[in-house]
Design a protein around this motif. Structure first.
Motif, PDB file in Angstrom:
ATOM      1  N   GLY A  16       0.830  -1.194   0.000  1.00  0.00           N
ATOM      2  CA  GLY A  16       0.000   0.000   0.000  1.00  0.00           C
ATOM      3  C   GLY A  16       0.868   1.248   0.000  1.00  0.00           C
ATOM      4  N   ILE A  17       0.259   2.357  -0.359  1.00  0.00           N
ATOM      5  CA  ILE A  17       0.969   3.636  -0.381  1.00  0.00           C
ATOM      6  C   ILE A  17       0.261   4.591   0.581  1.00  0.00           C
ATOM      7  CG2 ILE A  17       1.782   5.569  -1.760  1.00  0.00           C
ATOM      8  CD1 ILE A  17       3.080   2.948  -2.515  1.00  0.00           C
ATOM      9  N   ARG A  18       1.023   5.193   1.480  1.00  0.00           N
ATOM     10  CA  ARG A  18       0.452   6.109   2.472  1.00  0.00           C
ATOM     11  C   ARG A  18       1.167   7.448   2.383  1.00  0.00           C
ATOM     12  NH1 ARG A  18       0.432   3.159   7.695  1.00  0.00           N
ATOM     13  NH2 ARG A  18      -1.669   2.535   7.064  1.00  0.00           N
ATOM     14  N   ARG A  19       0.372   8.518   2.461  1.00  0.00           N
ATOM     15  CA  ARG A  19       0.968   9.855   2.430  1.00  0.00           C
ATOM     16  C   ARG A  19       1.241  10.309   3.857  1.00  0.00           C
ATOM     17  NH1 ARG A  19       1.685  14.046  -0.898  1.00  0.00           N
ATOM     18  NH2 ARG A  19       0.614  12.988  -2.616  1.00  0.00           N
ATOM     19  N   ILE A  20       2.482  10.672   4.122  1.00  0.00           N
ATOM     20  CA  ILE A  20       2.878  11.242   5.407  1.00  0.00           C
ATOM     21  C   ILE A  20       3.489  12.604   5.134  1.00  0.00           C
ATOM     22  CG2 ILE A  20       4.293  10.964   7.471  1.00  0.00           C
ATOM     23  CD1 ILE A  20       4.214   7.976   7.064  1.00  0.00           C
ATOM     24  N   GLY A  21       2.740  13.627   5.489  1.00  0.00           N
ATOM     25  CA  GLY A  21       3.189  14.981   5.147  1.00  0.00           C
ATOM     26  C   GLY A  21       3.164  15.168   3.655  1.00  0.00           C
ATOM     27  N   ASP A  22       4.297  15.512   3.081  1.00  0.00           N
ATOM     28  CA  ASP A  22       4.362  15.696   1.621  1.00  0.00           C
ATOM     29  C   ASP A  22       5.062  14.521   0.932  1.00  0.00           C
ATOM     30  OD1 ASP A  22       6.852  16.128   2.643  1.00  0.00           O
ATOM     31  OD2 ASP A  22       7.247  17.999   1.543  1.00  0.00           O
ATOM     32  N   LYS A  23       5.175  13.393   1.659  1.00  0.00           N
ATOM     33  CA  LYS A  23       5.879  12.247   1.096  1.00  0.00           C
ATOM     34  C   LYS A  23       4.964  11.036   0.980  1.00  0.00           C
ATOM     35  CE  LYS A  23      10.358  13.739   2.913  1.00  0.00           C
ATOM     36  NZ  LYS A  23      11.519  13.377   3.774  1.00  0.00           N
ATOM     37  N   LEU A  24       5.195  10.216  -0.052  1.00  0.00           N
ATOM     38  CA  LEU A  24       4.489   8.952  -0.231  1.00  0.00           C
ATOM     39  C   LEU A  24       5.379   7.830   0.282  1.00  0.00           C
ATOM     40  CD1 LEU A  24       2.937   9.444  -3.787  1.00  0.00           C
ATOM     41  CD2 LEU A  24       1.779   9.612  -1.584  1.00  0.00           C
ATOM     42  N   VAL A  25       4.830   7.004   1.165  1.00  0.00           N
ATOM     43  CA  VAL A  25       5.636   5.959   1.802  1.00  0.00           C
ATOM     44  C   VAL A  25       4.947   4.611   1.591  1.00  0.00           C
ATOM     45  CG1 VAL A  25       6.613   5.143   3.972  1.00  0.00           C
ATOM     46  CG2 VAL A  25       6.420   7.593   3.548  1.00  0.00           C
ATOM     47  N   PRO A  26       5.681   3.594   1.148  1.00  0.00           N
ATOM     48  CA  PRO A  26       5.091   2.260   0.987  1.00  0.00           C
ATOM     49  C   PRO A  26       4.903   1.592   2.358  1.00  0.00           C
ATOM     50  CG  PRO A  26       7.420   2.180   0.489  1.00  0.00           C
ATOM     51  CD  PRO A  26       7.093   3.623   0.721  1.00  0.00           C
ATOM     52  N   TYR A  27       3.861   0.790   2.488  1.00  0.00           N
ATOM     53  CA  TYR A  27       3.649   0.066   3.746  1.00  0.00           C
ATOM     54  C   TYR A  27       2.928  -1.247   3.466  1.00  0.00           C
ATOM     55  CZ  TYR A  27      -1.372   1.172   3.873  1.00  0.00           C
ATOM     56  OH  TYR A  27      -2.716   1.237   3.595  1.00  0.00           O
ATOM     57  N   SER A  28       2.980  -2.134   4.454  1.00  0.00           N
ATOM     58  CA  SER A  28       2.321  -3.435   4.324  1.00  0.00           C
ATOM     59  C   SER A  28       0.879  -3.298   4.771  1.00  0.00           C
ATOM     60  CB  SER A  28       3.050  -4.478   5.177  1.00  0.00           C
ATOM     61  OG  SER A  28       4.357  -4.688   4.691  1.00  0.00           O
ATOM     62  N   LYS A  29      -0.031  -3.571   3.835  1.00  0.00           N
ATOM     63  CA  LYS A  29      -1.457  -3.393   4.085  1.00  0.00           C
ATOM     64  C   LYS A  29      -2.122  -4.758   4.293  1.00  0.00           C
ATOM     65  CE  LYS A  29      -5.610  -1.524   1.882  1.00  0.00           C
ATOM     66  NZ  LYS A  29      -6.130  -0.839   0.668  1.00  0.00           N
ATOM     67  N   PRO A  30      -2.634  -5.036   5.504  1.00  0.00           N
ATOM     68  CA  PRO A  30      -3.304  -6.324   5.727  1.00  0.00           C
ATOM     69  C   PRO A  30      -4.584  -6.406   4.903  1.00  0.00           C
ATOM     70  CG  PRO A  30      -3.616  -4.866   7.612  1.00  0.00           C
ATOM     71  CD  PRO A  30      -2.645  -4.174   6.709  1.00  0.00           C
ATOM     72  N   LEU A  31      -4.839  -7.594   4.336  1.00  0.00           N
ATOM     73  CA  LEU A  31      -5.984  -7.749   3.452  1.00  0.00           C
ATOM     74  C   LEU A  31      -7.172  -8.439   4.113  1.00  0.00           C
ATOM     75  CD1 LEU A  31      -4.131  -8.752   0.157  1.00  0.00           C
ATOM     76  CD2 LEU A  31      -5.057  -6.507   0.798  1.00  0.00           C
ATOM     77  N   SER A  32      -6.993  -8.918   5.330  1.00  0.00           N
ATOM     78  CA  SER A  32      -8.093  -9.605   5.987  1.00  0.00           C
ATOM     79  C   SER A  32      -7.825  -9.680   7.489  1.00  0.00           C
ATOM     80  CB  SER A  32      -8.278 -11.016   5.436  1.00  0.00           C
ATOM     81  OG  SER A  32      -7.134 -11.800   5.719  1.00  0.00           O
ATOM     82  N   LYS A  33      -8.866 -10.033   8.217  1.00  0.00           N
ATOM     83  CA  LYS A  33      -8.736 -10.230   9.660  1.00  0.00           C
ATOM     84  C   LYS A  33      -7.829 -11.421   9.932  1.00  0.00           C
ATOM     85  CE  LYS A  33     -11.500 -11.029  13.826  1.00  0.00           C
ATOM     86  NZ  LYS A  33     -12.870 -11.268  14.361  1.00  0.00           N
TER      87      LYS A  33
ATOM     88  N   GLN B   8       9.990  -0.627   5.408  1.00  0.00           N
ATOM     89  CA  GLN B   8      10.321   0.071   6.657  1.00  0.00           C
ATOM     90  C   GLN B   8      10.249   1.596   6.507  1.00  0.00           C
ATOM     91  OE1 GLN B   8      11.185  -1.492   9.610  1.00  0.00           O
ATOM     92  NE2 GLN B   8      10.787  -3.487   8.650  1.00  0.00           N
ATOM     93  N   GLY B   9       9.606   2.062   5.443  1.00  0.00           N
ATOM     94  CA  GLY B   9       9.606   3.493   5.135  1.00  0.00           C
ATOM     95  C   GLY B   9       9.032   4.371   6.249  1.00  0.00           C
ATOM     96  N   GLU B  10       7.945   3.925   6.853  1.00  0.00           N
ATOM     97  CA  GLU B  10       7.316   4.735   7.910  1.00  0.00           C
ATOM     98  C   GLU B  10       8.251   4.909   9.100  1.00  0.00           C
ATOM     99  OE1 GLU B  10       2.709   3.913   8.177  1.00  0.00           O
ATOM    100  OE2 GLU B  10       3.791   2.041   7.801  1.00  0.00           O
ATOM    101  N   ILE B  11       8.894   3.811   9.511  1.00  0.00           N
ATOM    102  CA  ILE B  11       9.811   3.863  10.636  1.00  0.00           C
ATOM    103  C   ILE B  11      11.024   4.726  10.299  1.00  0.00           C
ATOM    104  CG2 ILE B  11      11.426   2.493  12.012  1.00  0.00           C
ATOM    105  CD1 ILE B  11       8.604   2.225  12.980  1.00  0.00           C
ATOM    106  N   GLU B  12      11.559   4.535   9.096  1.00  0.00           N
ATOM    107  CA  GLU B  12      12.731   5.308   8.683  1.00  0.00           C
ATOM    108  C   GLU B  12      12.434   6.796   8.648  1.00  0.00           C
ATOM    109  OE1 GLU B  12      13.649   3.557   4.964  1.00  0.00           O
ATOM    110  OE2 GLU B  12      14.557   1.731   5.836  1.00  0.00           O
ATOM    111  N   LEU B  13      11.235   7.147   8.157  1.00  0.00           N
ATOM    112  CA  LEU B  13      10.859   8.557   8.103  1.00  0.00           C
ATOM    113  C   LEU B  13      10.690   9.126   9.512  1.00  0.00           C
ATOM    114  CD1 LEU B  13      10.055  10.950   6.296  1.00  0.00           C
ATOM    115  CD2 LEU B  13       7.688  10.125   6.403  1.00  0.00           C
ATOM    116  N   LEU B  14      10.079   8.331  10.388  1.00  0.00           N
ATOM    117  CA  LEU B  14       9.880   8.766  11.774  1.00  0.00           C
ATOM    118  C   LEU B  14      11.219   8.999  12.459  1.00  0.00           C
ATOM    119  CD1 LEU B  14       7.978   9.176  14.234  1.00  0.00           C
ATOM    120  CD2 LEU B  14       8.183   6.737  14.673  1.00  0.00           C
TER     121      LEU B  14
END
Length: 426
Positions: free
Chosen positions: A66-83, A142-148
């Motif tokens: 999945g792609i998530r916007r954090i501020g002005d940046k697009l960051v890839p992340y793992s998106k769960p598809l089911s419970k 790990q984009g979200e963690i790296e950005l944080l």
């Protein structure tokens, strides 16, 4: 022999024509739909793009990219598809942290966290390493963690907050003054002592309690919150409550939620520093200032140092407003009288024996260089006898109307005087 031309063919979204590759990208398709106003078509293109991204995740079909916007940046992340994905491969974060040297005397992290909670203190962190996980495997994105980590320069561990404030009532046995609604909350826990306060309530009276669990004692501190600019009314209530506390009677803290006593005990060590010598004097002073301000619709600015004359004037005007009259005793007095036909006649007929002498006049009271007027004051001297009556009669016979004569009276028997005040003449 002429050259053969290659015929253009559609190949995986591209066109090959005259040996020139013309890119037909998803972006081109998206813009083509948008320019044509084909919103539904654009949505389909985006859905196809999302599906194409999803399948490249190594944990597909449980997770997709999945792609998530954090501020002005697009960051890839793992998106769960089911419970089921979350249950089978739960997303989590693991890491290592090192604390500031100020915590080196603590035995372990639990002690640090316990200290943080009890004192509501943020814990300083020197270094932190974090990694996203999917189950037991490292998350490929790990984009979200790296950005944080790249954007955070200071790390602190916030404590779990104390329970929210609860409503209580504080009463003292035998007193009609109570605080019927105070919001108490734990502010600190230290050395087997629990500290509670209502300072979050932001009212003009602050209560601080210390529950000593080891020795089974409660310490009470009450003070006015000067930041809230307490009114004369709240100051009076505070002083009267403090007076009750100084009587060392039993007090109770009652939960309003459960109508039950949280704590109770005897006030055997309550103390109060009073600038007026005793609390009764201060209560009277504030009460009279309040009466003056209310009646004259003004504000009395009280200086740091109060002169005796001002203090006497405050008590005089305050008693006049509260009781409507002032009583006292007298010994003698000399007064000026203006000669008139009526006055001359009264002196001529006056007998040499005591009588009640009444004088009527307006009164001006000066407090802190400010004048306060009483329209009418009737002062009656009980059992007044004119001194040298015969001499006074002879003087009156020779004086003309408008002249001033001084007459001295002395008290005989009951030497009481009464001042009666009229503030609102119709």
């Amino acid at each position: 022999m002429g050259k053969n031309k290659q015929v253009g063919k559609q190949v995986e979204g591209d066109m090959i024509q005259d040996s020139v590759v013309i890119k037909n990208t998803t972006y081109d398709e998206l813009m083509k739909c948008l320019m044509a106003g084909d919103i539904q078509g654009a949505m389909k293109v985006m859905e196809m793009q999302e599906k194409a991204l999803g399948v490249v995740h190594p944990n597909y079909p449980y997770y997709s990219l999945g792609i998530r916007r954090i501020g002005d940046k697009l960051v890839p992340y793992s998106k769960p598809l089911s419970k089921e994905a979350i249950e089978k491969y739960p997303p989590k974060i693991k890491g290592k942290i090192s604390f500031s040297d100020k915590y080196k005397d603590f035995k372990n992290i639990n002690d640090i966290l316990d200290y943080s909670y009890k004192t509501q203190t943020e814990i300083e962190i020197n270094n932190i390493e974090l990694m996203k996980m999917i189950g037991d495997e490292v998350d490929p994105y790990q984009g979200e963690i790296e950005l944080l980590l790249s954007e955070t320069t200071e790390w602190k561990l916030k404590p779990k907050e104390f329970p929210e404030a609860r409503p209580y009532k504080v009463v003292i046995e035998g007193s009609d003054i109570s605080y019927d609604y105070i919001l108490l909350r734990t502010t600190r826990i230290e050395d087997n002592k629990v500290f509670l306060s209502n300072r979050e309530q932001e009212v003009d009276t602050e209560f601080n309690f210390v529950f000593d669990l080891k020795n089974k004692k409660i310490t009470i501190n009450i003070k006015l919150n000067q930041d809230m600019k307490p009114t004369r009314k709240s100051l009076l209530k505070y002083l009267r409550f403090t007076k009750s506390a100084l009587s060392k009677n039993k007090f109770s803290i009652i939960s309003l939620e459960y109508d039950a006593v949280l704590a109770e005990g005897d006030l055997d060590s309550f103390d109060y520093e009073n600038p007026f010598g005793n609390i009764d004097n201060e209560i009277t002073f504030i009460e009279y200032i309040s009466l003056i301000e209310e009646h004259y619709n003004t504000t009395v600015e009280i200086p740091e140092k109060i002169e005796d004359d001002d203090l006497e004037a405050i008590y005089y005007l305050g008693e006049a407003l509260k009781y409507g009259e002032i009583k006292g005793t007298w010994k003698d007095g000399t007064f000026d009288f203006i000669i008139s036909e009526e006055f001359s006649r009264n002196i001529k007929n006056l007998e040499d024996k005591p009588f009640d002498l009444s004088l009527v006049a307006p009164v001006k009271v000066v407090i802190f260089n400010k004048e306060f007027h009483i329209p009418k004051m009737i002062k009656t001297f009980k059992n007044a006898k004119m001194k040298d009556l015969d001499k006074v009669k002879k003087k009156v016979e020779v004086l003309e109307d408008g002249d001033v004569i001084k007459v001295t009276f002395v008290a005989k028997g009951d030497n009481q005087y009464i001042e009666q005040f009229v503030f609102n003449e119709e």
